[in-house]
Design a protein around this motif. Structure first.
Motif, PDB file in Angstrom:
ATOM      1  N   MET A   1      53.057 -94.406 -23.982  1.00 12.62           N
ATOM      2  CA  MET A   1      52.107 -94.020 -23.076  1.00 12.62           C
ATOM      3  C   MET A   1      51.414 -92.732 -23.351  1.00 12.62           C
ATOM      4  O   MET A   1      51.884 -92.047 -23.531  1.00 12.62           O
ATOM      5  CB  MET A   1      52.427 -94.180 -21.488  1.00 12.62           C
ATOM      6  N   ARG A   2      50.000 -92.745 -23.441  1.00  9.87           N
ATOM      7  CA  ARG A   2      49.480 -91.585 -23.876  1.00  9.87           C
ATOM      8  C   ARG A   2      49.373 -90.313 -23.044  1.00  9.87           C
ATOM      9  O   ARG A   2      49.085 -90.767 -21.516  1.00  9.87           O
ATOM     10  CB  ARG A   2      47.809 -92.020 -24.392  1.00  9.87           C
ATOM     11  N   SER A   3      49.440 -89.299 -23.263  1.00 15.56           N
ATOM     12  CA  SER A   3      49.400 -88.219 -22.101  1.00 15.56           C
ATOM     13  C   SER A   3      47.898 -88.020 -21.729  1.00 15.56           C
ATOM     14  O   SER A   3      47.807 -87.345 -20.550  1.00 15.56           O
ATOM     15  CB  SER A   3      49.991 -86.973 -22.855  1.00 15.56           C
ATOM     16  N   THR A   4      46.929 -88.520 -22.371  1.00 17.36           N
ATOM     17  CA  THR A   4      45.635 -88.343 -21.903  1.00 17.36           C
ATOM     18  C   THR A   4      45.309 -89.424 -20.678  1.00 17.36           C
ATOM     19  O   THR A   4      44.360 -88.928 -20.093  1.00 17.36           O
ATOM     20  CB  THR A   4      44.667 -88.664 -23.119  1.00 17.36           C
ATOM     21  N   GLU A   5      46.071 -90.382 -20.581  1.00 22.09           N
ATOM     22  CA  GLU A   5      45.834 -91.368 -19.542  1.00 22.09           C
ATOM     23  C   GLU A   5      46.173 -90.845 -18.146  1.00 22.09           C
ATOM     24  O   GLU A   5      47.349 -90.211 -18.040  1.00 22.09           O
ATOM     25  CB  GLU A   5      46.316 -92.666 -19.558  1.00 22.09           C
ATOM     26  N   ARG A   6      45.498 -91.051 -17.053  1.00 21.66           N
ATOM     27  CA  ARG A   6      46.133 -90.885 -15.849  1.00 21.66           C
ATOM     28  C   ARG A   6      46.706 -92.052 -14.974  1.00 21.66           C
ATOM     29  O   ARG A   6      45.877 -93.200 -14.997  1.00 21.66           O
ATOM     30  CB  ARG A   6      44.780 -89.963 -14.855  1.00 21.66           C
ATOM     31  N   GLY A   7      47.566 -91.900 -14.314  1.00 18.52           N
ATOM     32  CA  GLY A   7      48.271 -92.940 -13.112  1.00 18.52           C
ATOM     33  C   GLY A   7      49.211 -93.774 -14.059  1.00 18.52           C
ATOM     34  O   GLY A   7      49.597 -93.608 -15.238  1.00 18.52           O
ATOM     35  N   ALA A   8      49.715 -94.748 -13.209  1.00 21.39           N
ATOM     36  CA  ALA A   8      50.747 -95.447 -13.889  1.00 21.39           C
ATOM     37  C   ALA A   8      50.374 -96.825 -14.668  1.00 21.39           C
ATOM     38  O   ALA A   8      50.978 -97.201 -15.391  1.00 21.39           O
ATOM     39  CB  ALA A   8      51.589 -96.032 -12.650  1.00 21.39           C
ATOM     40  N   PHE A   9      49.117 -97.335 -14.304  1.00 24.49           N
ATOM     41  CA  PHE A   9      48.542 -98.337 -15.039  1.00 24.49           C
ATOM     42  C   PHE A   9      47.414 -98.074 -15.895  1.00 24.49           C
ATOM     43  O   PHE A   9      46.657 -97.265 -15.815  1.00 24.49           O
ATOM     44  CB  PHE A   9      48.031 -99.349 -13.999  1.00 24.49           C
ATOM     45  N   THR A  10      47.281 -98.814 -17.016  1.00 23.58           N
ATOM     46  CA  THR A  10      46.143 -98.699 -17.948  1.00 23.58           C
ATOM     47  C   THR A  10      44.929 -99.300 -17.302  1.00 23.58           C
ATOM     48  O   THR A  10      44.850-100.099 -16.551  1.00 23.58           O
ATOM     49  CB  THR A  10      46.303 -99.508 -19.240  1.00 23.58           C
ATOM     50  N   ARG A  11      43.684 -99.060 -17.906  1.00 24.28           N
ATOM     51  CA  ARG A  11      42.623 -99.424 -17.717  1.00 24.28           C
ATOM     52  C   ARG A  11      42.358-100.911 -17.591  1.00 24.28           C
ATOM     53  O   ARG A  11      41.884-101.762 -16.568  1.00 24.28           O
ATOM     54  CB  ARG A  11      41.321 -98.895 -18.352  1.00 24.28           C
ATOM     55  N   GLU A  12      42.946-101.568 -18.807  1.00 23.81           N
ATOM     56  CA  GLU A  12      43.210-102.836 -18.792  1.00 23.81           C
ATOM     57  C   GLU A  12      44.023-103.794 -17.874  1.00 23.81           C
ATOM     58  O   GLU A  12      43.753-104.812 -17.031  1.00 23.81           O
ATOM     59  CB  GLU A  12      43.681-103.576 -20.329  1.00 23.81           C
ATOM     60  N   GLU A  13      45.194-103.163 -17.254  1.00 16.70           N
ATOM     61  CA  GLU A  13      45.999-103.566 -16.310  1.00 16.70           C
ATOM     62  C   GLU A  13      45.196-103.594 -14.893  1.00 16.70           C
ATOM     63  O   GLU A  13      45.394-104.497 -14.038  1.00 16.70           O
ATOM     64  CB  GLU A  13      47.343-102.691 -16.057  1.00 16.70           C
ATOM     65  N   ARG A  14      44.782-102.408 -14.584  1.00 19.73           N
ATOM     66  CA  ARG A  14      43.782-102.278 -13.333  1.00 19.73           C
ATOM     67  C   ARG A  14      42.929-103.480 -13.360  1.00 19.73           C
ATOM     68  O   ARG A  14      42.468-104.334 -12.260  1.00 19.73           O
ATOM     69  CB  ARG A  14      43.141-101.114 -13.291  1.00 19.73           C
ATOM     70  N   LYS A  15      42.044-103.755 -14.488  1.00 22.57           N
ATOM     71  CA  LYS A  15      40.772-104.689 -14.691  1.00 22.57           C
ATOM     72  C   LYS A  15      41.895-106.127 -14.333  1.00 22.57           C
ATOM     73  O   LYS A  15      40.948-106.787 -13.860  1.00 22.57           O
ATOM     74  CB  LYS A  15      40.359-104.558 -16.152  1.00 22.57           C
ATOM     75  N   ALA A  16      42.713-106.480 -14.973  1.00 30.01           N
ATOM     76  CA  ALA A  16      43.284-107.747 -14.711  1.00 30.01           C
ATOM     77  C   ALA A  16      43.800-107.867 -13.403  1.00 30.01           C
ATOM     78  O   ALA A  16      43.566-109.000 -12.684  1.00 30.01           O
ATOM     79  CB  ALA A  16      44.593-107.708 -15.673  1.00 30.01           C
ATOM     80  N   ALA A  17      44.491-106.945 -12.777  1.00 31.54           N
ATOM     81  CA  ALA A  17      44.692-106.855 -11.421  1.00 31.54           C
ATOM     82  C   ALA A  17      43.553-107.240 -10.250  1.00 31.54           C
ATOM     83  O   ALA A  17      43.546-107.979  -9.389  1.00 31.54           O
ATOM     84  CB  ALA A  17      45.459-105.686 -10.868  1.00 31.54           C
ATOM     85  N   LEU A  18      42.386-106.797 -10.800  1.00 31.72           N
ATOM     86  CA  LEU A  18      41.250-106.657  -9.939  1.00 31.72           C
ATOM     87  C   LEU A  18      40.592-108.383 -10.106  1.00 31.72           C
ATOM     88  O   LEU A  18      40.294-108.903  -9.170  1.00 31.72           O
ATOM     89  CB  LEU A  18      40.092-106.056 -10.387  1.00 31.72           C
ATOM     90  N   TRP A  19      40.729-108.755 -11.305  1.00 30.32           N
ATOM     91  CA  TRP A  19      40.173-110.126 -11.396  1.00 30.32           C
ATOM     92  C   TRP A  19      41.303-110.995 -10.592  1.00 30.32           C
ATOM     93  O   TRP A  19      40.883-112.101 -10.140  1.00 30.32           O
ATOM     94  CB  TRP A  19      40.201-110.366 -13.034  1.00 30.32           C
TER      95      TRP A  19
END
Length: 67
Positions: A1-19
């Motif tokens: 996991m990159r240190s520049t990302e915030r939170g436990a989930f990536t943007r793609e994971e949040r998008k998949a969860a929303l769908w």
């Protein structure tokens, strides 16, 4: 996991969860609409036999009451 990302989930994971949440909500709403349009199944006792009365059932009374 990159240190520049915030939170436990990536943007793609949040998008998949929303769908997934939106699709589940649509399925639930469609099920509610279909349920309103259809009558419950009575199985083999449906249609003609549903209205048949059983003799003596309307006159049935308890043998003894303890109240």
């Amino acid at each position: 996991m990159r240190s520049t990302e915030r939170g436990a989930f990536t943007r793609e994971e949040r998008k998949a969860a929303l769908w997934a949440l939106l699709i589940a909500a649509m399925i639930a709403l469609m099920a509610l609409m279909i349920q309103q349009w259809t009558r419950p199944s009575l199985g083999p006792w449906g249609a003609d036999q549903a209205a048949a009365s059983m003799p003596g059932v309307l006159d049935a009374q308890p043998i003894a009451s303890r109240f």
